[in-house]
Structure formats: structure tokens, C-alpha cells
Design a protein around this motif. Structure first.
Motif, PDB file in Angstrom:
ATOM      1  N   UNK A  52       0.837  -1.244  -0.169  1.00  9.52           N
ATOM      2  CA  UNK A  52      -0.127   0.084  -0.224  1.00  9.52           C
ATOM      3  C   UNK A  52       1.022   0.939   0.076  1.00  9.52           C
ATOM      4  N   UNK A  53       0.848   2.349  -0.618  1.00  9.25           N
ATOM      5  CA  UNK A  53       1.317   3.541  -0.541  1.00  9.25           C
ATOM      6  C   UNK A  53       0.457   4.065   0.226  1.00  9.25           C
ATOM      7  N   UNK A  54      -0.103   3.869   0.040  1.00  6.94           N
ATOM      8  CA  UNK A  54      -1.057   4.886   1.223  1.00  6.94           C
ATOM      9  C   UNK A  54      -1.645   3.328   2.120  1.00  6.94           C
ATOM     10  N   UNK A  55      -1.390   3.652   3.632  1.00  7.85           N
ATOM     11  CA  UNK A  55      -1.936   2.945   4.489  1.00  7.85           C
ATOM     12  C   UNK A  55      -2.972   2.959   4.417  1.00  7.85           C
ATOM     13  N   UNK A  56      -4.120   1.350   4.607  1.00  2.00           N
ATOM     14  CA  UNK A  56      -5.170   2.406   4.493  1.00  2.00           C
ATOM     15  C   UNK A  56      -5.152   2.324   6.336  1.00  2.00           C
ATOM     16  N   UNK A  57      -6.482   2.312   6.742  1.00  2.00           N
ATOM     17  CA  UNK A  57      -7.039   2.779   8.385  1.00  2.00           C
ATOM     18  C   UNK A  57      -6.549   1.656   9.356  1.00  2.00           C
ATOM     19  N   UNK A  58      -6.981   0.857   8.782  1.00  2.00           N
ATOM     20  CA  UNK A  58      -6.428  -0.889   9.857  1.00  2.00           C
ATOM     21  C   UNK A  58      -5.103  -1.148   9.924  1.00  2.00           C
ATOM     22  N   UNK A  59      -4.157  -0.650   9.310  1.00  2.00           N
ATOM     23  CA  UNK A  59      -2.494  -0.216   9.107  1.00  2.00           C
ATOM     24  C   UNK A  59      -1.958   0.791   9.374  1.00  2.00           C
ATOM     25  N   UNK A  60      -2.731   1.809   9.644  1.00  2.00           N
ATOM     26  CA  UNK A  60      -2.615   3.125  10.367  1.00  2.00           C
ATOM     27  C   UNK A  60      -2.378   2.959  11.589  1.00  2.00           C
ATOM     28  N   UNK A  61      -3.409   1.765  12.299  1.00  2.00           N
ATOM     29  CA  UNK A  61      -3.190   2.339  13.302  1.00  2.00           C
ATOM     30  C   UNK A  61      -2.240   1.068  13.912  1.00  2.00           C
ATOM     31  N   UNK A  62      -1.908   0.152  13.308  1.00  2.00           N
ATOM     32  CA  UNK A  62      -1.082  -0.551  13.381  1.00  2.00           C
ATOM     33  C   UNK A  62       0.151   0.005  13.554  1.00  2.00           C
ATOM     34  N   UNK A  63       0.546   1.224  12.874  1.00  2.00           N
ATOM     35  CA  UNK A  63       1.670   2.159  12.977  1.00  2.00           C
ATOM     36  C   UNK A  63       1.488   3.080  13.992  1.00  2.00           C
ATOM     37  N   UNK A  64       0.439   3.545  14.576  1.00  2.00           N
ATOM     38  CA  UNK A  64       0.578   3.487  15.487  1.00  2.00           C
ATOM     39  C   UNK A  64       1.127   3.352  17.122  1.00  2.00           C
ATOM     40  N   UNK A  65       0.485   2.250  16.877  1.00  2.00           N
ATOM     41  CA  UNK A  65       1.031   1.088  18.119  1.00  2.00           C
ATOM     42  C   UNK A  65       2.319   0.653  18.162  1.00  2.00           C
ATOM     43  N   UNK A  66       2.807   0.686  16.775  1.00  2.00           N
ATOM     44  CA  UNK A  66       3.934   0.748  16.991  1.00  2.00           C
ATOM     45  C   UNK A  66       5.143   1.570  17.767  1.00  2.00           C
ATOM     46  N   UNK A  67       4.247   3.099  17.263  1.00  2.00           N
ATOM     47  CA  UNK A  67       5.632   4.161  17.536  1.00  2.00           C
ATOM     48  C   UNK A  67       6.149   4.149  19.143  1.00  2.00           C
ATOM     49  N   UNK A  68       5.218   3.723  19.596  1.00  2.00           N
ATOM     50  CA  UNK A  68       5.404   3.101  21.068  1.00  2.00           C
ATOM     51  C   UNK A  68       6.743   2.669  21.960  1.00  2.00           C
ATOM     52  N   UNK A  69       6.526   1.354  20.782  1.00  2.00           N
ATOM     53  CA  UNK A  69       6.788   0.004  21.123  1.00  2.00           C
ATOM     54  C   UNK A  69       8.225   0.327  20.544  1.00  2.00           C
TER      55      UNK A  69
END
Length: 125
Positions: free
Chosen positions: A36-53
Motif C-alpha cells: 500500500x502506497x498510503x496505508x489503509x486505516x487498519x494498518x495506520x492503527x498498527x503503525x501508531x501502536x508500533x511507535x511507542x514500542x
């Protein structure tokens, strides 16, 4: 100490990448299979969760490298680094299998250096 700083800088770079992905910037070819060039919403959530990790991994690596203290016992920091190091070693394999050239050629070496930094630092505390 230098290896820990390099590894934590790379983890910080990945955290910044994931911030841009979570915000919808068109950099998706560098992560999560590169489909995905632009992440779909579910993957955006996964990206956001991985930031503090990613940030936690960077801070733990800096503690293991005796650069800073985040209050973890040394043994705990060591095992967390080993866990993250093994995760990034697996990530190297996953990146190598990506259909995206950007993910394969940029993120694979980044994950390999990060895995090395985490494991090297953990075993040289």
C-alpha cells in the motif's frame, strides 16, 4: 556504547517513518509488505501502536549500552534487547520476502543493523 547509539537512532528513524505512515503519508512501500502506497486505516492503527514500542526499544537499548538509565534492572534491559533483537532478525527475513523493492533494499539492511545493535549490546553489557 556507540553501537547502542547507532541502533537507537535507527529505531528513532523507524518511529518517525511510522508516524508519517500513521498520518497517511504515501510511504507505505517501505513497510508492512509494501503493498500500500498510503496505508489503509487498519494498518495506520498498527503503525501508531508500533511507535511507542519502537521508542521503548530505543530507550532500552540506550540503557543497555550505558548511555542513559530508564530505571530498568540491567538483566531486564538485556533480555528486552535480546527479544527485540530476535524480532528484528525475523523482520530481516520478512523484508527480504517483500514484493516492494523499497522495503527490500532500504528496510532490510536497516532491520539487520538494528538487530545486530540490539543483540551485540545485550551480550556485551
Amino acid at each position: 556504547m556507540t553501537v547502542a547509539i547507532i541502533g537507537s537512532c535507527l529505531l528513532g528513524f523507524v518511529a518517525l517513518l511510522y508516524i508519517t505512515l500513521a498520518l497517511g503519508f504515501p510511504l507505505g512501500e517501505f513497510a508492512m509488505g509494501g503493498a500500500d502506497r498510503v496505508m489503509p486505516k487498519k494498518k495506520r492503527v498498527a503503525c501508531a501502536i508500533s511507535i511507542p514500542v519502537q521508542i521503548f526499544a530505543a530507550l532500552t537499548l540506550l540503557q543497555a549500552g550505558k548511555v542513559i538509565s530508564i530505571g530498568l534492572p540491567d538483566t531486564v534491559a538485556k533480555y528486552i534487547c535480546i527479544g527485540f533483537g530476535l524480532y528484528f532478525a525475523l523482520n530481516v527475513l520478512m523484508n527480504l520476502m517483500s514484493k516492494s523493492n523499497k522495503e527490500r533494499f532500504v528496510m532490510t539492511p536497516l532491520a539487520a543493523i538494528t538487530a545486530f545493535s540490539l543483540l551485540f549490546t545485550a551480550f556485551h553489557m
